[in-house]
Design a protein around this motif. Sequence first.
Motif, PDB file in Angstrom:
ATOM      1  N   ILE C  66      32.331 -23.901 -32.933  1.00 23.11           N
ATOM      2  CA  ILE C  66      32.343 -24.984 -32.426  1.00 23.11           C
ATOM      3  C   ILE C  66      33.743 -26.042 -32.761  1.00 23.11           C
ATOM      4  CG2 ILE C  66      31.139 -27.256 -32.521  1.00 23.11           C
ATOM      5  CD1 ILE C  66      28.452 -25.929 -32.787  1.00 23.11           C
ATOM      6  N   TYR C 211      38.318 -33.766 -38.642  1.00 20.82           N
ATOM      7  CA  TYR C 211      37.962 -32.531 -37.711  1.00 20.82           C
ATOM      8  C   TYR C 211      38.944 -31.442 -38.442  1.00 20.82           C
ATOM      9  CZ  TYR C 211      35.087 -34.600 -34.172  1.00 20.82           C
ATOM     10  OH  TYR C 211      34.070 -35.244 -33.578  1.00 20.82           O
TER      11      TYR C 211
ATOM     12  N   PHE D  67      23.256 -28.170 -29.573  1.00 17.17           N
ATOM     13  CA  PHE D  67      22.867 -29.662 -30.054  1.00 17.17           C
ATOM     14  C   PHE D  67      24.170 -29.970 -30.693  1.00 17.17           C
ATOM     15  CE2 PHE D  67      18.106 -29.452 -30.645  1.00 17.17           C
ATOM     16  CZ  PHE D  67      17.974 -29.239 -29.381  1.00 17.17           C
ATOM     17  N   LEU D  68      24.818 -29.165 -31.522  1.00 17.27           N
ATOM     18  CA  LEU D  68      25.995 -29.857 -32.245  1.00 17.27           C
ATOM     19  C   LEU D  68      27.127 -30.217 -31.053  1.00 17.27           C
ATOM     20  CD1 LEU D  68      26.655 -27.984 -35.613  1.00 17.27           C
ATOM     21  CD2 LEU D  68      26.534 -30.277 -35.276  1.00 17.27           C
ATOM     22  N   ALA D  69      27.247 -28.957 -30.270  1.00 14.46           N
ATOM     23  CA  ALA D  69      28.440 -28.978 -29.396  1.00 14.46           C
ATOM     24  C   ALA D  69      28.340 -30.250 -28.473  1.00 14.46           C
ATOM     25  CB  ALA D  69      28.573 -27.748 -28.729  1.00 14.46           C
ATOM     26  N   PHE D  70      27.361 -30.364 -27.951  1.00 16.64           N
ATOM     27  CA  PHE D  70      26.892 -31.482 -27.072  1.00 16.64           C
ATOM     28  C   PHE D  70      27.005 -32.802 -27.824  1.00 16.64           C
ATOM     29  CE2 PHE D  70      23.839 -34.830 -25.915  1.00 16.64           C
ATOM     30  CZ  PHE D  70      24.513 -35.129 -24.407  1.00 16.64           C
ATOM     31  N   ASN D  72      28.742 -33.588 -30.471  1.00 13.75           N
ATOM     32  CA  ASN D  72      30.199 -33.725 -31.065  1.00 13.75           C
ATOM     33  C   ASN D  72      31.020 -33.902 -29.616  1.00 13.75           C
ATOM     34  OD1 ASN D  72      32.432 -33.607 -32.670  1.00 13.75           O
ATOM     35  ND2 ASN D  72      33.161 -31.471 -31.956  1.00 13.75           N
ATOM     36  N   ALA D  74      30.066 -35.446 -26.831  1.00 13.01           N
ATOM     37  CA  ALA D  74      29.598 -36.502 -26.098  1.00 13.01           C
ATOM     38  C   ALA D  74      30.079 -37.629 -27.029  1.00 13.01           C
ATOM     39  CB  ALA D  74      27.987 -36.803 -26.217  1.00 13.01           C
ATOM     40  N   TYR D  76      32.857 -37.621 -29.011  1.00 10.41           N
ATOM     41  CA  TYR D  76      34.447 -37.568 -28.821  1.00 10.41           C
ATOM     42  C   TYR D  76      34.813 -38.288 -27.568  1.00 10.41           C
ATOM     43  CZ  TYR D  76      39.317 -36.187 -29.007  1.00 10.41           C
ATOM     44  OH  TYR D  76      40.587 -36.131 -29.073  1.00 10.41           O
ATOM     45  N   ARG D  78      33.108 -40.564 -26.221  1.00  9.40           N
ATOM     46  CA  ARG D  78      33.047 -42.098 -26.117  1.00  9.40           C
ATOM     47  C   ARG D  78      34.475 -42.770 -26.815  1.00  9.40           C
ATOM     48  NH1 ARG D  78      27.837 -44.477 -25.894  1.00  9.40           N
ATOM     49  NH2 ARG D  78      28.263 -45.498 -27.880  1.00  9.40           N
ATOM     50  N   TYR D  79      34.682 -41.889 -27.884  1.00 11.10           N
ATOM     51  CA  TYR D  79      35.834 -42.304 -29.037  1.00 11.10           C
ATOM     52  C   TYR D  79      37.212 -42.615 -27.963  1.00 11.10           C
ATOM     53  CZ  TYR D  79      39.115 -41.849 -32.705  1.00 11.10           C
ATOM     54  OH  TYR D  79      40.341 -42.405 -33.471  1.00 11.10           O
ATOM     55  N   PRO D 206      24.306 -46.280 -26.670  1.00 11.12           N
ATOM     56  CA  PRO D 206      24.594 -45.404 -27.429  1.00 11.12           C
ATOM     57  C   PRO D 206      24.154 -44.054 -26.666  1.00 11.12           C
ATOM     58  CG  PRO D 206      22.664 -46.459 -28.104  1.00 11.12           C
ATOM     59  CD  PRO D 206      23.228 -47.287 -26.964  1.00 11.12           C
ATOM     60  N   ILE D 207      24.624 -43.001 -27.498  1.00  6.59           N
ATOM     61  CA  ILE D 207      24.022 -41.622 -26.992  1.00  6.59           C
ATOM     62  C   ILE D 207      22.439 -41.550 -26.996  1.00  6.59           C
ATOM     63  CG2 ILE D 207      24.071 -39.247 -27.339  1.00  6.59           C
ATOM     64  CD1 ILE D 207      26.778 -39.551 -28.510  1.00  6.59           C
ATOM     65  N   PRO D 208      21.543 -41.045 -25.969  1.00  8.05           N
ATOM     66  CA  PRO D 208      20.358 -41.117 -26.151  1.00  8.05           C
ATOM     67  C   PRO D 208      19.591 -40.934 -27.404  1.00  8.05           C
ATOM     68  CG  PRO D 208      20.864 -40.252 -24.035  1.00  8.05           C
ATOM     69  CD  PRO D 208      22.244 -40.519 -24.725  1.00  8.05           C
ATOM     70  N   ALA D 256      30.508 -36.904 -36.084  1.00 11.35           N
ATOM     71  CA  ALA D 256      30.215 -37.034 -34.807  1.00 11.35           C
ATOM     72  C   ALA D 256      29.474 -38.529 -34.779  1.00 11.35           C
ATOM     73  CB  ALA D 256      29.217 -36.248 -34.266  1.00 11.35           C
ATOM     74  N   ILE D 259      32.294 -41.252 -34.983  1.00  8.43           N
ATOM     75  CA  ILE D 259      33.342 -41.378 -33.572  1.00  8.43           C
ATOM     76  C   ILE D 259      32.484 -41.801 -32.731  1.00  8.43           C
ATOM     77  CG2 ILE D 259      34.387 -39.773 -32.325  1.00  8.43           C
ATOM     78  CD1 ILE D 259      35.992 -39.517 -34.868  1.00  8.43           C
TER      79      ILE D 259
ATOM     80  N   TYR E  76      23.139 -35.168 -18.607  1.00 14.49           N
ATOM     81  CA  TYR E  76      23.919 -36.070 -19.311  1.00 14.49           C
ATOM     82  C   TYR E  76      25.051 -36.714 -18.564  1.00 14.49           C
ATOM     83  CZ  TYR E  76      26.147 -38.728 -23.130  1.00 14.49           C
ATOM     84  OH  TYR E  76      26.972 -39.543 -24.040  1.00 14.49           O
ATOM     85  N   TYR E  79      23.389 -39.195 -16.232  1.00 15.90           N
ATOM     86  CA  TYR E  79      23.185 -40.437 -17.056  1.00 15.90           C
ATOM     87  C   TYR E  79      24.330 -41.283 -17.315  1.00 15.90           C
ATOM     88  CZ  TYR E  79      21.459 -43.039 -21.091  1.00 15.90           C
ATOM     89  OH  TYR E  79      21.088 -44.095 -21.902  1.00 15.90           O
ATOM     90  N   ILE E 259      16.909 -37.963 -19.032  1.00 12.44           N
ATOM     91  CA  ILE E 259      18.065 -38.248 -18.866  1.00 12.44           C
ATOM     92  C   ILE E 259      18.591 -38.055 -17.466  1.00 12.44           C
ATOM     93  CG2 ILE E 259      20.572 -38.018 -19.574  1.00 12.44           C
ATOM     94  CD1 ILE E 259      18.911 -39.174 -21.765  1.00 12.44           C
ATOM     95  N   ASN E 268      13.617 -42.668 -22.173  1.00  9.84           N
ATOM     96  CA  ASN E 268      15.178 -42.629 -22.322  1.00  9.84           C
ATOM     97  C   ASN E 268      15.981 -42.874 -21.191  1.00  9.84           C
ATOM     98  OD1 ASN E 268      15.404 -41.685 -25.222  1.00  9.84           O
ATOM     99  ND2 ASN E 268      13.715 -40.081 -24.483  1.00  9.84           N
TER     100      ASN E 268
END
Lengths: 304, 304, 304, 304, 304
Positions: C66, C211, D67-70, D72, D74, D76, D78-79, D206-208, D256, D259, E76, E79, E259, E268
């Motif tokens: 990742i 990161y 989950f982690l990849a998504f 992270n 999502a 980034y 936003r950032y 925010p992210i859901p 995440a 960010i 997403y 969304y 979503i 959501n």
Amino acid sequence: MIIRPPSNWFRMLLVWNGSVLPSILPQLGLMLAISLVALLGDGRIFGERVPLDTAPFPLLGISLAIFLAFRNNASYQRYLEARQLWGHILAAARTLTSQTLAYLPPERLDHAQFARQLIAFVHLLRHQLRGSDAGADLQRLLEPQAVAQASARNYRPIAALNDMRRTLAGATAGLPGGEQTVWMLDAQINNLADAVAGCERIAGTPIPYPYGVLLHRTIYAYCFLLPFGLVHAIGAATPLIAVFVAYTLVALEAIAQEIGDPFGVAPNSLALNAMSRTIERSVLELCGLALPAEAPVGKGYQVS
Amino acid sequence: MIIRPPSNWFRMLLVWNGSVLPSILPQLGLMLAISLVALLGDGRIFGERVPLDTAPFPLLGISLAIFLAFRNNASYQRYLEARQLWGHILAAARTLTSQTLAYLPPERLDHAQFARQLIAFVHLLRHQLRGSDAGADLQRLLEPQAVAQASARNYRPIAALNDMRRTLAGATAGLPGGEQTVWMLDAQINNLADAVAGCERIAGTPIPYPYGVLLHRTIYAYCFLLPFGLVHAIGAATPLIAVFVAYTLVALEAIAQEIGDPFGVAPNSLALNAMSRTIERSVLELCGLALPAEAPVGKGYQVS
Amino acid sequence: MIIRPPSNWFRMLLVWNGSVLPSILPQLGLMLAISLVALLGDGRIFGERVPLDTAPFPLLGISLAIFLAFRNNASYQRYLEARQLWGHILAAARTLTSQTLAYLPPERLDHAQFARQLIAFVHLLRHQLRGSDAGADLQRLLEPQAVAQASARNYRPIAALNDMRRTLAGATAGLPGGEQTVWMLDAQINNLADAVAGCERIAGTPIPYPYGVLLHRTIYAYCFLLPFGLVHAIGAATPLIAVFVAYTLVALEAIAQEIGDPFGVAPNSLALNAMSRTIERSVLELCGLALPAEAPVGKGYQVS
Amino acid sequence: MIIRPPSNWFRMLLVWNGSVLPSILPQLGLMLAISLVALLGDGRIFGERVPLDTAPFPLLGISLAIFLAFRNNASYQRYLEARQLWGHILAAARTLTSQTLAYLPPERLDHAQFARQLIAFVHLLRHQLRGSDAGADLQRLLEPQAVAQASARNYRPIAALNDMRRTLAGATAGLPGGEQTVWMLDAQINNLADAVAGCERIAGTPIPYPYGVLLHRTIYAYCFLLPFGLVHAIGAATPLIAVFVAYTLVALEAIAQEIGDPFGVAPNSLALNAMSRTIERSVLELCGLALPAEAPVGKGYQVS
Amino acid sequence: MIIRPPSNWFRMLLVWNGSVLPSILPQLGLMLAISLVALLGDGRIFGERVPLDTAPFPLLGISLAIFLAFRNNASYQRYLEARQLWGHILAAARTLTSQTLAYLPPERLDHAQFARQLIAFVHLLRHQLRGSDAGADLQRLLEPQAVAQASARNYRPIAALNDMRRTLAGATAGLPGGEQTVWMLDAQINNLADAVAGCERIAGTPIPYPYGVLLHRTIYAYCFLLPFGLVHAIGAATPLIAVFVAYTLVALEAIAQEIGDPFGVAPNSLALNAMSRTIERSVLELCGLALPAEAPVGKGYQVS
């Protein structure tokens, strides 16, 4: 396109229409046969033990995952972009109609006729993209002479836009503040022309051919080897697992194929008929004209 | 670009053209040889057992998957953007033609000559991107003097656009409402110039070189070690699996290489010839002039 | 940027320049040492067996994959966007030049001087992004007084654009249809200003620092533990595999670092020198002025 | 935001600030304790052997990786978008200033006062996004009456833009060619208003929420089970590996989180203070007014 | 939408609202039952040993990971785009209000009435997207005759925009410089119309149906087989692991479903009520009119 109300999680396991199962039954039948050969022969072919276990499958899995994910994403991207282009067509058609109504008096533009010209453009684009015959729609909307003229062209939607631009240039000539008006209307014609070029691009440039070949071969090699790799580990469960793995892979390939050709007439292609009808209805409503009925929903929640 | 009608799932397993197999046969032959060495020597080299099993391959697999997926996506992105830029050129060329026809009377602009100027621009861009000779196309479209002038420049498509802008500035000077018209036409020239800059960017800035080197080395190290890692686990099936894994990896690298250079002349590069011809035909049809035939489809469904 | 003609698949395995190998040799040497310690000590340190096998590495691999994929994609995205911004600068510079030539007569604007002003802007941006001294380029292009004025500012490229806008506002004042002309020229100045802000954003906002720290630590922890995990499984092959895995990971981190700072002067940063020169040449050619030579290609196919 | 010069690869392994280690020490301490319980009890709890090996972890790993990849990506995204919006604000503020200077004579617009109005808008937006008090900045820039007026509103940045639009409408009224000027200035106000709406969108949506809960639970379940799964395979190395795996996962979640809330005041949030100051300085320089100092860099290379 | 202040890492493990747990309890109960059957029967069904181990799960895992990641990203994306479209509506509504205030004197446009017309459009769009009854909002904002007129249409938001365009065309007719003003206002109406078309696209074109079916089946097949694959490896830990794996998979599917239908009324979905209220408040504040209260936050931090 299948538009189906959400169903209970259990009933969704048993859905038949919309599961692409019907179109891949032969391949799954073959997989079942291979699995049974592997199971009943205890992993032997002509008496020779096929020396496979589950070790090589993750190695094949890397390529398989990359191909599948890429193909699926690329196809969905095409589907999405095609849908967006038709969304732009809807928006531009409405805006153009609303603008001509607000800025051009009826003595300068026959609004009803212009609306029919615009609607004919939409149907011309649909028929060009699907390779179908535009005759019936043209005759319904245009005068015989205009039908003949439209049919004689190669790039019909663009010719229709060109005619519309000329109509509007004539209607605004000499109008006070007309330069500004022509600019606004011209911008919508351009939006429509950009959408046409976008649709032609998607229709004319498929995903590069070798990706499909490579994915196809990797999937089938993976599936055909699978029973021989599994049979020593999970024995009688081999047919179940092998057929189910094959189902997910072959079905994903089949969906990606349909989605990647968004202007086709497969069950999961875009509902160009319904969208054209919506544009027609929306433009006519803005003009205060009578509306045709919405496009009907077919068997199996199918919208074409 | 290969545009091939969809075929039966079984026949697609046997396709030869468009499968990049021809161009990677030497490497696959080498892989077969290494596999046989590993198999016949029972995983020994010069009598020494190569102490490998399948454990290290998933470790190498992480980098391999990241490199492959990245390279493939980056290449496809370039391909897609290049295709979009040519779609924009088609749209802008049509719009510019349609606008000049609608807003500029024939006594102010020789529409046929302007169309040829525009078509010449398209061919100039194609020849610049492919590094081919534009002579034949220029002589077909322009007067000898203009041909000589165009050939003397370094940045030819941009010079052609500059000439077109000057032509249009002259044609609109003093026209009532001409400022608005010049603005609309100028915007299309800018669209074309932006597409030129985009194409030059893609052609001039390849994917950073070390990615290719690193991917290349990882693939070959992975493949060359594979038979020695597999031979103790799957014995006689080693050559089959090792060569097939190598096929998927090397073929994906080969496709990504071709796709990543979309203006080249490889089998999977963009069909710039056919697209230029389409633009030419569409512009000429708008002007009511005679159309050349469409670009022919070559052997093996090849469109160049 | 390294622009190298494609080479044979076998020779590409042996490439030295452009493989980032030179810059990561120390780390690979250390990895080799650790591997040999693990191999010769049979996985013991100070007589204690390090109780590792290959089981924990896939667990670490999730985070590693990742981090690596994210870092690499984020870096490449920055590289790509930076390149696109410079493509926009090229396009806007050409368009602005072409527009002033077409719409402003020479008695209202000294085209050669304006072109030099525009070229000076490009070099000012490059020097600001790289933190280098713009003196030589300014003196070559501008009058002494303008050089002094430009050097006294903090945000130099923007000041140069502001001067150009004022020049153009003066040149168009009172021109018939001048409002439309000023609008068109103003839009190109805005394009240039947007590209400046984009470049400043990329240069001033690196990928969030943690990161890099996290990826760095994960890579080295993974690599340093690897020999002890592999040695019981693959014995003498440990150094080969461990060093190769480390090579792919450390090299990818090194490339991502270089690419992620696209305005730097590392071998894989953008060729800002060459791009500035191309813009200069293209603008001068449009004005019919003498062109300098193209930027030279350095040792190892290096373009700076 | 932490802006730190690149350091040696070895020293980067030991960095403390910017590694999010400080904020996750409690969790890592707990992980260490659990690992020691597993190790010292030989995988038993209350005398019962916990029947885990490493087999279930790849199963949990699928969800974890997704989950982690998504999360992270999502975050980034936003950032990045937040940073781009502030880049647009910088560009539009500069362009608006430069345009008013070039197209509006001083007798029609008090340029210094307009610049202060524009700068006040930027600070108002920053304070709204961070929920901080705008009083000091307003008093520094505006007259007391304007301060009171601004403070009474709910949507302050938008009210400031509305005031600026009215000011500009008044300044251009009756100016020859003024319609074109008002159009150009209006477009920049719109750019600023679009950026405000974009910032509000990121801050307010925010992210859901369930993604965060699900990721959080998966990480901790994974980590807390890990020692019991590893202890029979790698024995004494369990605490090292388990804590390190936990470090990478929990740290990534923490990054995440920071960010993904780019307008916050966490160490890795955007440096809104510094960016506002840059906009202020750049606008003032264009007007030829005195510049405040740049925003200072805090302890640990921290820019707020 | 759930907007909840960040909580301690430990308390977040125990959150009930917003964890989608309530809606998937039946499925998890079934999973627990299957796990217990597998555990108590020692992996036998009707006395027959189910011949599964953990080997086949990574094979199913490839498809599962691709389906899950794709479905989640596609949802997403929908969304996010829906949220962006509503951000554009906010921005365009504010800009249109601010422009009419600055450029149209009160004797030409009743600003308060126009603001109510604009706000009614926003509520009409919300009610159309959610399929709810717009009656109350219309009666609150419009005159009875206008309410009746609006209710008689099929495409109500577009009809509202069409009316607004006509109002503005009338208000600017004959105004000096009015062409430019009409152009600026027209552009905002188009922005609103584009957002309407975008929302209709998202609402009317779900993610292709077969993806959902395929993902659903893969998840449940994976989960239902899992206990029998795990029971011989981890024995008594089977129910814990199997139910937790099922929780992550089924919950992710449930979130993606909610979503992916961003205009729905699930917990959501987007907070269309709150956003409409914000637009209403912001438009009214610009006009200097009285503001209604903000939308209330419901139980469990729920904003509808």
